[in-house]
Structures are given as structure tokens and as C-alpha cells.
Design a protein around this motif. Structure first.
Motif, PDB file in Angstrom:
ATOM      1  N   ILE A 248       0.066 -13.164   4.791  1.00 41.47           N
ATOM      2  CA  ILE A 248      -0.770 -12.214   4.350  1.00 41.47           C
ATOM      3  C   ILE A 248      -1.984 -10.906   5.364  1.00 41.47           C
ATOM      4  N   ARG A 249      -1.817 -12.545   6.181  1.00 42.28           N
ATOM      5  CA  ARG A 249      -2.375 -11.625   7.345  1.00 42.28           C
ATOM      6  C   ARG A 249      -1.914 -10.542   7.743  1.00 42.28           C
ATOM      7  N   ALA A 250      -0.445 -10.200   8.128  1.00 41.12           N
ATOM      8  CA  ALA A 250       0.666  -9.430   8.838  1.00 41.12           C
ATOM      9  C   ALA A 250      -0.116  -8.211   7.882  1.00 41.12           C
ATOM     10  N   ALA A 251       0.334  -8.643   7.116  1.00 38.26           N
ATOM     11  CA  ALA A 251       0.379  -7.515   6.084  1.00 38.26           C
ATOM     12  C   ALA A 251      -0.500  -7.059   5.053  1.00 38.26           C
ATOM     13  N   PHE A 252      -1.638  -7.554   6.082  1.00 37.23           N
ATOM     14  CA  PHE A 252      -3.009  -6.558   5.383  1.00 37.23           C
ATOM     15  C   PHE A 252      -2.863  -5.535   6.706  1.00 37.23           C
ATOM     16  N   GLN A 253      -3.311  -6.034   8.198  1.00 35.59           N
ATOM     17  CA  GLN A 253      -2.979  -5.243   8.661  1.00 35.59           C
ATOM     18  C   GLN A 253      -2.576  -4.402   9.089  1.00 35.59           C
ATOM     19  N   ALA A 254      -1.459  -4.150   8.248  1.00 35.71           N
ATOM     20  CA  ALA A 254      -0.231  -3.416   8.090  1.00 35.71           C
ATOM     21  C   ALA A 254      -0.224  -2.185   7.554  1.00 35.71           C
ATOM     22  N   LEU A 255      -1.248  -2.858   6.056  1.00 33.63           N
ATOM     23  CA  LEU A 255      -1.310  -1.994   5.516  1.00 33.63           C
ATOM     24  C   LEU A 255      -3.462  -0.968   6.071  1.00 33.63           C
ATOM     25  N   ALA A 256      -3.866  -2.399   6.629  1.00 34.21           N
ATOM     26  CA  ALA A 256      -4.898  -1.543   7.052  1.00 34.21           C
ATOM     27  C   ALA A 256      -4.639  -0.275   7.889  1.00 34.21           C
ATOM     28  N   HIS A 257      -3.372  -0.503   8.756  1.00 33.90           N
ATOM     29  CA  HIS A 257      -3.519  -0.187  10.045  1.00 33.90           C
ATOM     30  C   HIS A 257      -2.909   1.566   9.618  1.00 33.90           C
ATOM     31  N   LYS A 258      -1.996   1.368   8.361  1.00 40.70           N
ATOM     32  CA  LYS A 258      -1.235   2.596   7.542  1.00 40.70           C
ATOM     33  C   LYS A 258      -2.816   3.472   7.194  1.00 40.70           C
ATOM     34  N   LEU A 259      -3.778   2.624   6.438  1.00 36.33           N
ATOM     35  CA  LEU A 259      -4.502   3.062   5.516  1.00 36.33           C
ATOM     36  C   LEU A 259      -5.663   3.884   6.533  1.00 36.33           C
ATOM     37  N   GLN A 260      -5.754   3.750   7.529  1.00 33.53           N
ATOM     38  CA  GLN A 260      -6.771   3.702   8.667  1.00 33.53           C
ATOM     39  C   GLN A 260      -8.361   2.989   7.903  1.00 33.53           C
ATOM     40  N   SER A 261      -8.143   1.472   7.267  1.00 35.38           N
ATOM     41  CA  SER A 261      -8.920   0.917   6.022  1.00 35.38           C
ATOM     42  C   SER A 261      -9.513  -0.327   6.196  1.00 35.38           C
ATOM     43  N   GLU A 262      -9.062  -0.608   6.340  1.00 33.83           N
ATOM     44  CA  GLU A 262      -9.572  -2.624   5.614  1.00 33.83           C
ATOM     45  C   GLU A 262     -10.154  -2.372   4.618  1.00 33.83           C
ATOM     46  N   HIS A 263     -11.345  -1.736   4.068  1.00 32.32           N
ATOM     47  CA  HIS A 263     -11.628  -1.972   2.870  1.00 32.32           C
ATOM     48  C   HIS A 263     -10.622  -1.610   2.062  1.00 32.32           C
ATOM     49  N   GLU A 264     -10.063  -0.619   2.492  1.00 27.82           N
ATOM     50  CA  GLU A 264      -9.175   0.385   1.376  1.00 27.82           C
ATOM     51  C   GLU A 264      -8.113  -0.468   1.219  1.00 27.82           C
ATOM     52  N   ALA A 265      -7.826  -1.810   2.524  1.00 25.65           N
ATOM     53  CA  ALA A 265      -6.876  -2.227   2.368  1.00 25.65           C
ATOM     54  C   ALA A 265      -6.252  -3.152   1.310  1.00 25.65           C
ATOM     55  N   HIS A 266      -8.294  -3.572   1.289  1.00 26.40           N
ATOM     56  CA  HIS A 266      -8.644  -4.964   0.582  1.00 26.40           C
ATOM     57  C   HIS A 266      -8.777  -4.532  -0.975  1.00 26.40           C
ATOM     58  N   HIS A 267      -8.546  -2.827  -1.117  1.00 20.19           N
ATOM     59  CA  HIS A 267      -8.377  -3.189  -2.913  1.00 20.19           C
ATOM     60  C   HIS A 267      -7.800  -2.736  -2.654  1.00 20.19           C
ATOM     61  N   GLN A 268      -6.261  -2.106  -2.519  1.00 23.46           N
ATOM     62  CA  GLN A 268      -5.495  -2.687  -2.922  1.00 23.46           C
ATOM     63  C   GLN A 268      -4.464  -3.689  -2.636  1.00 23.46           C
ATOM     64  N   ILE A 269      -5.191  -4.771  -1.957  1.00 20.48           N
ATOM     65  CA  ILE A 269      -4.574  -5.975  -1.506  1.00 20.48           C
ATOM     66  C   ILE A 269      -5.333  -6.834  -3.606  1.00 20.48           C
ATOM     67  N   MET A 270      -5.944  -5.725  -3.799  1.00 19.07           N
ATOM     68  CA  MET A 270      -6.898  -6.556  -5.094  1.00 19.07           C
ATOM     69  C   MET A 270      -5.501  -6.441  -6.149  1.00 19.07           C
ATOM     70  N   GLU A 271      -5.143  -5.390  -6.071  1.00 15.07           N
ATOM     71  CA  GLU A 271      -3.749  -4.781  -7.770  1.00 15.07           C
ATOM     72  C   GLU A 271      -2.764  -5.638  -7.491  1.00 15.07           C
ATOM     73  N   CYS A 272      -2.649  -6.624  -6.279  1.00 14.18           N
ATOM     74  CA  CYS A 272      -1.737  -7.076  -6.108  1.00 14.18           C
ATOM     75  C   CYS A 272      -1.644  -9.035  -6.158  1.00 14.18           C
ATOM     76  N   LEU A 273      -3.192  -8.816  -6.031  1.00 11.98           N
ATOM     77  CA  LEU A 273      -3.201 -10.169  -6.346  1.00 11.98           C
ATOM     78  C   LEU A 273      -3.759 -10.377  -7.478  1.00 11.98           C
ATOM     79  N   GLY A 274      -3.886  -9.590  -8.278  1.00  9.31           N
ATOM     80  CA  GLY A 274      -3.658  -9.585 -10.295  1.00  9.31           C
ATOM     81  C   GLY A 274      -2.668  -9.678 -10.358  1.00  9.31           C
ATOM     82  N   GLU A 275      -2.227  -8.131 -10.196  1.00  6.02           N
ATOM     83  CA  GLU A 275      -1.061  -8.659 -10.372  1.00  6.02           C
ATOM     84  C   GLU A 275       0.117 -10.286 -10.814  1.00  6.02           C
TER      85      GLU A 275
END
Length: 142
Positions: free
Chosen positions: A89-116
Motif C-alpha cells: 500500500i505504501r508504494a502504491a500510494f506513493q506512485a498515485l500521489a506522484h501521478k496526481l501531484q497530491s497526497e490528499h487527492e491520492a487518499h481520496h482515490q484510495i478511499m474509493e478502492c477501500l470502499g470497493e
């Protein structure tokens, strides 16, 4: 295992908000909560009065986001990332945050996956699938 009630969660976030506003000492967990509260100023009204927070109805039918659920998910995801659980999860988060250029937005995207993942687990009656969860986060970073 710690299993707080809905009222415990609401009290916790309201208390962290109160302490922050009064410049009081926060526990380490309250400090993390405070950081997420500060990134969501739209929730300040929901956090000001404990009794109102305890009585609030955030049902789907009302069409209003539940700030306590949202903040709790931020806290859960932050904890997952800090201990890399589920593994990856850490590496996946870091990659997503890098792509989105936002740790906060990465959290929001991860929330969708967590809910699913939680929804699938509840629907199937099987334990949560951590590998599918990580894969969902990875897909969002591609």
C-alpha cells in the motif's frame, strides 16, 4: 482489537478539533486527525458541537457526506501507509500521489478502492481482499 462506536468516533474528532482550536496538547493520534481536519475546513461546522455531532444524521437518503466517515478513512489510510499494511500500500500510494501531484487527492482515490474492497467483502461474505485493494490503487496510478 479496537472497535469504537459511532459516538466514540464523533467525540474523538470533535475533541481533536476543540483541542486544536484551543492550542491544547494533542495525543499523537489526535495530531494526525487534526492534520486531516485542517485539510477539510468545510467540516468545521460539523465538529464544533459534540452533542450536535452525536445527533447528526448522515444517511445516504439525505445526500450529505459524512465528515466523520471521511476523516476516519483518511486516518485508516494514513495508518495503512505508515505500516505498509496490506503489503504494497505504501508504494502504491506513493506512485498515485506522484501521478496526481497530491497526497490528499491520492487518499481520496484510495478511499474509493477501500470502499470497493469492503463492499465486495460484505457482499461475498469473504475476508477483505488486500491484493485486490492494492491492485485497484495501482490501476489508478497508471
Amino acid at each position: 482489537m479496537f472497535n469504537p462506536s459511532q459516538h466514540d468516533v464523533r467525540r474523538f474528532f470533535c475533541e481533536a478539533y476543540r483541542k486544536q482550536r484551543n492550542n491544547e496538547i494533542l495525543t499523537p493520534l489526535e495530531a494526525i486527525a487534526r492534520d486531516w481536519i485542517m485539510q477539510h475546513p468545510e467540516y468545521s461546522g460539523d465538529l464544533e458541537e459534540i452533542e450536535a455531532a452525536l445527533a447528526a444524521d448522515y444517511s445516504v437518503e439525505r445526500g450529505q457526506a459524512n465528515p466523520f466517515l471521511h476523516l476516519s478513512m483518511h486516518l485508516s489510510i494514513a495508518e495503512q501507509i505508515s505500516i505498509d499494511q496490506p503489503p504494497g500500500i505504501r508504494a502504491a500510494f506513493q506512485a498515485l500521489a506522484h501521478k496526481l501531484q497530491s497526497e490528499h487527492e491520492a487518499h481520496h482515490q484510495i478511499m474509493e478502492c477501500l470502499g470497493e474492497m469492503i463492499w465486495n467483502s460484505q457482499r461475498s461474505g469473504l475476508p477483505p481482499d488486500g491484493a485486490a485493494y492494492i491492485e485497484c490503487v495501482k490501476r489508478r496510478s497508471r
